[in-house]
Design a protein around this motif. Sequence first.
Motif, mmCIF file in Angstrom:
data_model
loop_
_atom_site.group_PDB
_atom_site.id
_atom_site.type_symbol
_atom_site.label_atom_id
_atom_site.label_comp_id
_atom_site.label_asym_id
_atom_site.label_seq_id
_atom_site.Cartn_x
_atom_site.Cartn_y
_atom_site.Cartn_z
ATOM 1 N N HIS A 133 34.081 39.393 37.998
ATOM 2 C CA HIS A 133 33.482 40.847 37.978
ATOM 3 C C HIS A 133 32.072 40.674 37.515
ATOM 4 O O HIS A 133 31.646 40.004 36.583
ATOM 5 C CB HIS A 133 34.306 41.332 36.776
ATOM 6 C CG HIS A 133 35.647 41.783 36.772
ATOM 7 N ND1 HIS A 133 36.668 40.770 36.818
ATOM 8 C CD2 HIS A 133 36.179 42.802 37.320
ATOM 9 C CE1 HIS A 133 37.895 41.137 36.872
ATOM 10 N NE2 HIS A 133 37.671 42.402 37.519
ATOM 11 N N GLU A 136 31.856 38.659 32.876
ATOM 12 C CA GLU A 136 33.154 38.879 33.046
ATOM 13 C C GLU A 136 33.460 39.733 31.976
ATOM 14 O O GLU A 136 34.895 40.169 32.085
ATOM 15 C CB GLU A 136 33.646 37.511 33.082
ATOM 16 C CG GLU A 136 34.980 37.390 33.373
ATOM 17 C CD GLU A 136 35.321 38.149 34.758
ATOM 18 O OE1 GLU A 136 36.266 38.606 34.780
ATOM 19 O OE2 GLU A 136 34.541 37.526 35.767
ATOM 20 N N SER A 175 36.248 43.814 40.954
ATOM 21 C CA SER A 175 35.716 42.502 41.176
ATOM 22 C C SER A 175 34.675 42.424 42.331
ATOM 23 O O SER A 175 34.633 43.349 43.163
ATOM 24 C CB SER A 175 36.759 41.430 41.288
ATOM 25 O OG SER A 175 37.474 41.835 42.663
#
Length: 559
Positions: A35, A393, A401
Amino acid sequence: MLLKKLAAEKNLLILAGIALALFVSPLYILGENAHIRVHDNLDSNLAWYKVLAESGQLTGPIDAVIAQIMNGNLSRNAFGSEWTIIVWLYALFPTMIAYALSQTITRVFAFIGMYLLLKKHFLIGEKWAPVSIGTALAFAFTPFWPSGMLSTLGMPLALWAFLNIRQGERSWRNVLVLTLLPLYASIVLGFFFFLSAMGVFWLTDLIRKRTWNWPFLLSIIYMTGIFFIVEYRLVYSFLFDDEPNSRDEYFHARLTFWHCVRLAFKNFAIGHHHAATIHTLIILPIMLVALFMVLRKKDWKKEKVFMGLFFLNFALSAWYAFWFYKGWLPLTERFHVLDTFNFARYHFLRPLVVYLLFALSLKIVWSYGRLWRRMVPVFVLAQVIAASFFNEEILFQNKPSFKQFYAQEQFSAIKDYIGLPQEGYRVASIGLHPAIAQYNGFYTLDSYNNFYPLTYKYQFRKILEKELEKNKTIRTYYDEWGGRCYIFTDELGKHYMFKKRTKKRLKNLELNTDAFKAMGGSYLFSSVPIDNAEDNQLRLEKVFESKSSVWKIYLYKVI
């Protein structure tokens, strides 16, 4: 005793290296499932790098264009120079590997730069090693504009080299730093402001010391010259391209005086996402405590560097806020460059200034007594931990993502369904970033770029003019900026990430599909269903879904 301190410093450096490796490890471990930032990243730059690499124009001439975007109205000069290393990372490696490498390079050199700067010029002596290393590590963890590379986080390394030269040091290391940094930084995203600040610093020296210090002055000129060579496309466009472009309709001076005052204090306390400092919880209180201690002991002459940086820190926030003051309007109307160039970005100096203040504040607190001395390592560790929570993240775990965002499997199915060479037709997106279609090889009429012909902006506007008439917010956004040349709609507003679980529908869409067809438009990718498609001369061809995507794409053909 000295050997023990040096060994401790070495161990701390090893721990810092391990911490940096852990910080960037999700990018390598998760790969396309990682991500990362969407704004000014996935929605733009990462797609641009791929388009550029596949365009055949990576080293193209000054007058080259990128055919895949905006019907070839987007100049090659709107993309990064081929002398910038980041462009080659994305040309040579898959996107997520290039992104991981870029993040690693930036954070490693951010740490090295801040550590060397503090150790050599601000916290001299082995006893300060834990503070220097901890501050440098926290600084290296701060979020930054990914495609800005070392534009902000490279400033400590540049300042280290400049201060060395200013003090009379003649070393190839300083020249190497000033030569290589422009290959991994941007002059407009940070170093124009840093170098002009260095110029003011040199001028202050000249006035105070009555000495020209030629090596210092020439080093500033040298680095500026290297930037101009690297950014030759930008320099050419600025000096010689007289065609009106979308930047010419960017209007920033619109805030009231008191709005600017509030914004100044907000920026001082919280910061800005493009030059994030993560200083609110730990650094700001310690800075204020250190300021109180200095004023109480009347040590402002002894701590003049701290006091000067504290004043500069607030001045940068005030400058940022008041750049948007509507009182500037008469000047911006007279001097057009005040609109086309974002001088508010002097606040990009703040990460450097804030972390120097943090280190100096800890030094002041250290000297105030045994209890405060014991707290200094706690403060350092607390800031490192606080900054670590801004790992992408963690920060973007609720966003798509990389794999979900670009949805390559889904868009490959769309391409196969259409069954024509992608260069043979044009598409646009609704409720969806055009960068997604661009990343997947489609030729788009829409795009997110802030440097394209004004004639194209007006031509594209005809497609959505009725929607703009309904909604002042999107009308102002498009007409007075236009960086997002998107098909905006009244019902969706300034939102362009409607995921497959959305209940949103377009019920009263009014597009000029004749204008769309005149520009070569054949298909619309919509992330929401269009109830009155037939009224807009649109036919729903098929709905595409994929487990690896967060979108449901409604493919409409213009009839």
